[in-house]
Design a protein around this motif. Structure first.
Motif, PDB file in Angstrom:
ATOM      1  N   UNK A 229      -2.550   2.024 -20.634  1.00  0.00           N
ATOM      2  CA  UNK A 229      -1.226   2.933 -20.299  1.00  0.00           C
ATOM      3  C   UNK A 229      -0.169   2.807 -21.292  1.00  0.00           C
ATOM      4  N   UNK A 230       0.695   3.858 -21.225  1.00  0.00           N
ATOM      5  CA  UNK A 230       1.862   3.741 -21.942  1.00  0.00           C
ATOM      6  C   UNK A 230       2.284   5.002 -22.819  1.00  0.00           C
ATOM      7  N   UNK A 231       3.167   5.197 -23.538  1.00  0.00           N
ATOM      8  CA  UNK A 231       3.889   6.193 -24.369  1.00  0.00           C
ATOM      9  C   UNK A 231       3.142   6.256 -25.525  1.00  0.00           C
ATOM     10  N   UNK A 232       2.659   7.331 -26.221  1.00  0.00           N
ATOM     11  CA  UNK A 232       2.026   7.622 -27.193  1.00  0.00           C
ATOM     12  C   UNK A 232       2.656   8.835 -27.944  1.00  0.00           C
ATOM     13  N   UNK A 234       1.279  10.543 -30.128  1.00  0.00           N
ATOM     14  CA  UNK A 234       0.480  11.719 -30.511  1.00  0.00           C
ATOM     15  C   UNK A 234       0.166  12.620 -29.304  1.00  0.00           C
ATOM     16  N   UNK A 235       0.838  12.247 -28.120  1.00  0.00           N
ATOM     17  CA  UNK A 235       0.519  12.917 -27.056  1.00  0.00           C
ATOM     18  C   UNK A 235       1.823  13.194 -26.393  1.00  0.00           C
ATOM     19  N   UNK A 236       2.404  14.422 -26.635  1.00  0.00           N
ATOM     20  CA  UNK A 236       3.726  14.534 -26.094  1.00  0.00           C
ATOM     21  C   UNK A 236       3.989  14.619 -24.584  1.00  0.00           C
ATOM     22  N   UNK A 237       2.938  14.642 -23.859  1.00  0.00           N
ATOM     23  CA  UNK A 237       3.032  14.593 -22.500  1.00  0.00           C
ATOM     24  C   UNK A 237       2.850  13.293 -21.837  1.00  0.00           C
ATOM     25  N   UNK A 238       2.707  12.250 -22.615  1.00  0.00           N
ATOM     26  CA  UNK A 238       2.989  11.073 -22.302  1.00  0.00           C
ATOM     27  C   UNK A 238       4.496  10.595 -21.980  1.00  0.00           C
ATOM     28  N   UNK A 239       4.671   9.844 -20.898  1.00  0.00           N
ATOM     29  CA  UNK A 239       5.983   9.784 -20.442  1.00  0.00           C
ATOM     30  C   UNK A 239       6.374   8.253 -20.833  1.00  0.00           C
ATOM     31  N   UNK A 240       7.699   8.342 -21.337  1.00  0.00           N
ATOM     32  CA  UNK A 240       8.131   6.816 -22.072  1.00  0.00           C
ATOM     33  C   UNK A 240       8.571   5.914 -20.808  1.00  0.00           C
ATOM     34  N   UNK A 241       7.804   5.314 -20.321  1.00  0.00           N
ATOM     35  CA  UNK A 241       8.322   4.577 -19.196  1.00  0.00           C
ATOM     36  C   UNK A 241       7.615   3.304 -19.393  1.00  0.00           C
ATOM     37  N   UNK A 242       8.309   2.068 -18.871  1.00  0.00           N
ATOM     38  CA  UNK A 242       7.683   0.867 -19.028  1.00  0.00           C
ATOM     39  C   UNK A 242       6.504   0.649 -17.974  1.00  0.00           C
ATOM     40  N   UNK A 243       5.435   0.135 -18.601  1.00  0.00           N
ATOM     41  CA  UNK A 243       4.163  -0.078 -17.904  1.00  0.00           C
ATOM     42  C   UNK A 243       4.148  -1.344 -17.322  1.00  0.00           C
ATOM     43  N   UNK A 244       4.331  -1.224 -15.834  1.00  0.00           N
ATOM     44  CA  UNK A 244       4.370  -2.543 -15.255  1.00  0.00           C
ATOM     45  C   UNK A 244       3.025  -3.444 -15.066  1.00  0.00           C
ATOM     46  N   UNK A 245       3.290  -4.844 -15.078  1.00  0.00           N
ATOM     47  CA  UNK A 245       1.967  -5.442 -14.729  1.00  0.00           C
ATOM     48  C   UNK A 245       1.615  -5.223 -13.215  1.00  0.00           C
ATOM     49  N   UNK A 246       0.524  -4.305 -13.434  1.00  0.00           N
ATOM     50  CA  UNK A 246      -0.174  -3.676 -11.792  1.00  0.00           C
ATOM     51  C   UNK A 246      -0.727  -4.905 -10.975  1.00  0.00           C
ATOM     52  N   UNK A 247      -0.845  -6.183 -11.781  1.00  0.00           N
ATOM     53  CA  UNK A 247      -1.545  -6.970 -10.792  1.00  0.00           C
ATOM     54  C   UNK A 247      -0.530  -8.010 -10.294  1.00  0.00           C
TER      55      UNK A 247
END
Lengths: 487, 104
Positions: A229-232, A234-247
């Motif tokens: 996950x995470x902002x890219x 190259x993809x203008x629709x990815x959202x610049x948000x922190x990716x949490x530790x899902x576990x």
């Protein structure tokens, strides 16, 4: 390696302790794959030589004790671009296509030292729900080889379900991760739209497509999602948000959670055993301390119509790039340039892809745009509002993934309308851009039933938390397929 | 609102696809059935409802228009995927018919 009994934590421990090297693990996995895949037909292209080289390099560098994914063999759906490795989207038109760059998801896979061992079968261009629309082969359901594995990520689902790999990657435009996960008894996540980069994913419906992980259990799934996950840029629709530790909070339990069960999701057309399994799951959540109450998503029943208009319209535009000029198969013996376009596309696309292109072109064409495309886009707004209304009071929504368990190979493929109707419970999530998880919740006549957990946008964490609690309290995920025929 | 064979032929033309007569008949039937299903949407009251084409609240994500470093090997690899190439260019057939283009 027995992937039925060893989760990522157990395999990782063996790699860290040097009881096992990534090279040996990869080698064993590919050897077993070749045997098992004779029955399942999950793979289109193997990456044997490169995978072994990569595994060796990872061993030499050393397994990072903090990275559960280091040295783990994975499978990748064949619409995700892999540099120097054939990528076909299961279409004749891309039969010989070798990408010159990697999808962003592949870069994450390499950065986390995962080892891609092959590309998996799918419905052509991800259009379908049974993997029967592949131009190359029909993948079988490991629970019963006469049944479909679901689709479009049917190869990835079957590979995980059959114990060939512990992790596979799929894509989901209207249910293509969740429905095959449901049909094959595994865990599949369609993340929030914008959470995972679509750069290098062969586009189908760009406002709906999302890449996600398919695994044998909830915690492994959460681990993999965090890695991709995470902002890219190259993809203008990815959202610049922190990716949490899902576990991190995964074992917190469901005490105090409010879960909505839409009445529309247990209505007409839902197989009685599926309904019973979901009602039992609701009781299980109550037992674990959550509140489960009936809610309503009133526009659900229009979801299939609106989805097929929007996704086909987007597809008709996206697939215009396949013209036989820059890549792909070009028809020979042509009269002129226009003939190249028409003949290459006519010979290169299968019937379902042509049907979708035609539907999309029609919906967007002069005189029909307002009645079809615009109307569907308005209904989409109403569907999103339905979810917002429920999520004002609830943390999660639960229901089935699909109205039925896996059906027989060849049963539905000739009737598009029956096929499309099967998507009624999965498409609303894509229309609203929300995250949705499928996880095992029961069996009917030896075939798995999947439960769907839907969360607020960018709240995959609560989904994983509830999914993990349910998994801990039940044994459905411990059952394993026999790879047999009709019993 | 049933779709006619002529409409299907017109849409096929827009989509750069061609069908045999038999396929055309089949597609006409199927597309009619599917658009009948689409027509269920007409019963939804959408007066004043904004159409939604995207779920993320992002507008015009821009970056500087600076080309990344060109790599001659990439160019070669790209051309390898082209069905026909010559001298570093993609080769395509003539726009006009091969036969009968000599100005009759």
């Amino acid at each position: 390696m027995n992937y039925f009994t060893n989760d990522l934590t157990k395999i990782h421990a063996q790699l860290v302790n040097k009881e096992l090297t990534s090279y040996d693990l990869t080698k064993q996995t590919i050897t077993a794959l070749k045997e098992t895949d004779k029955k399942v037909d999950a793979f289109l292209t193997l990456n044997e030589e490169k995978a072994l080289e990569m595994a060796k390099a990872i061993d030499e560098k050393g397994i990072d004790p903090a990275n559960l994914l280091a040295g783990i063999p994975v499978a990748v759906k064949d619409n995700i671009m892999t540099k120097d490795l054939r990528t076909t989207a299961a279409s004749k038109i891309l039969e010989n296509f070798v990408p010159v760059y990697d999808a962003t998801v592949m870069e994450h896979i390499y950065a986390h030292d995962m080892v891609p061992i092959g590309k998996t079968n799918m419905d052509e261009f991800a259009m379908g729900g049974s993997t029967e629309n592949s131009a190359f082969k029909t993948t079988k359901n490991p629970w019963n080889l006469t049944k479909v594995p679901g689709g479009s990520s049917g190869g990835s689902a079957a590979a995980v379900s059959a114990g060939i790999v512990p992790i596979a990657f799929g894509s989901d435009t209207g249910g293509s991760i969740r429905q095959p996960a449901s049909f094959t008894g595994i865990v599949g996540m369609k993340p929030t739209y914008g959470r995972v980069s679509r750069w290098g994913l062969i586009a189908f419906g760009s406002s709906l497509d999302e890449i996600g992980p398919m695994t044998r259990n909830v915690k492994d799934n959460a681990t993999v999602l965090a890695a991709i996950a995470g902002f890219d840029e190259h993809d203008g629709t990815t959202v610049n948000k922190e990716v949490p530790d899902f576990t991190a909070n995964i074992a917190k339990g469901v005490k105090g959670l409010k879960i909505g069960l839409p009445k529309e999701y247990l209505g007409e057309g839902v197989q009685p055993e599926v309904k019973a399994a979901i009602l039992a799951a609701a009781d299980k959540f109550r037992e674990l301390g959550a509140t489960v109450e009936e809610v309503s998503l009133p526009h659900s029943k229009y979801g299939v119509a609106a989805y097929y208009i929007i996704s086909s319209s987007e597809a008709s535009s996206n697939l215009q790039r396949f013209d036989g000029i820059r890549y792909g198969v070009r028809a020979t013996d042509v009269k002129n340039l226009n003939d190249v376009y028409v003949r290459s596309r006519t010979e290169g696309f299968g019937p379902e892809v042509k049907r979708r292109i035609m539907l999309g072109m029609y919906s967007l064409s002069a005189g029909y745009y307002d009645a079809y495309f615009k109307k569907a886009a308005q209904v989409r707004t109403l569907m999103k509002q339905d979810f917002a209304n429920v999520f004002a009071d609830y943390d999660l929504i639960m229901g089935p993934v699909a109205p039925t368990t896996a059906y027989g190979i060849g049963e539905d493929v000739s009737d598009p309308l029956t096929m499309y109707a099967g998507d009624v419970l999965s498409v609303p999530v894509n229309m609203a851009g929300l995250p949705g998880l499928s996880l095992p919740a029961g069996f009917a006549a030896g075939l798995p039933i999947g439960m769907q957990l839907i969360g607020k946008a960018f709240d995959e964490q609560t989904i994983y938390q509830a999914g993990y609690a349910f998994e801990k309290a039940t044994d459905f995920h411990k059952e394993t397929p026999t790879l047999g025929g009709n019993n | 609102m049933a779709i006619s064979k002529e409409q299907v032929t017109h849409v096929a033309d827009l989509a750069r696809l061609s069908f045999t007569d038999e396929e055309l008949g089949q597609f006409t039937d199927q597309l009619s059935q599917i658009t009948d299903m689409f027509n269920e949407l007409q019963e939804v009251d959408t007066k004043g409802v904004e159409p939604m084409t995207h779920v993320v609240d992002l507008v015009n994500v821009l970056r500087d228009d600076v080309p990344a470093a060109a790599n001659p090997q990439e160019r070669e690899a790209l051309l390898k995927n082209a069905p026909d190439a010559e001298d570093g260019y993609i080769k395509v057939p003539a726009i006009l018919d091969n036969e009968g283009d000599d100005g009759e």
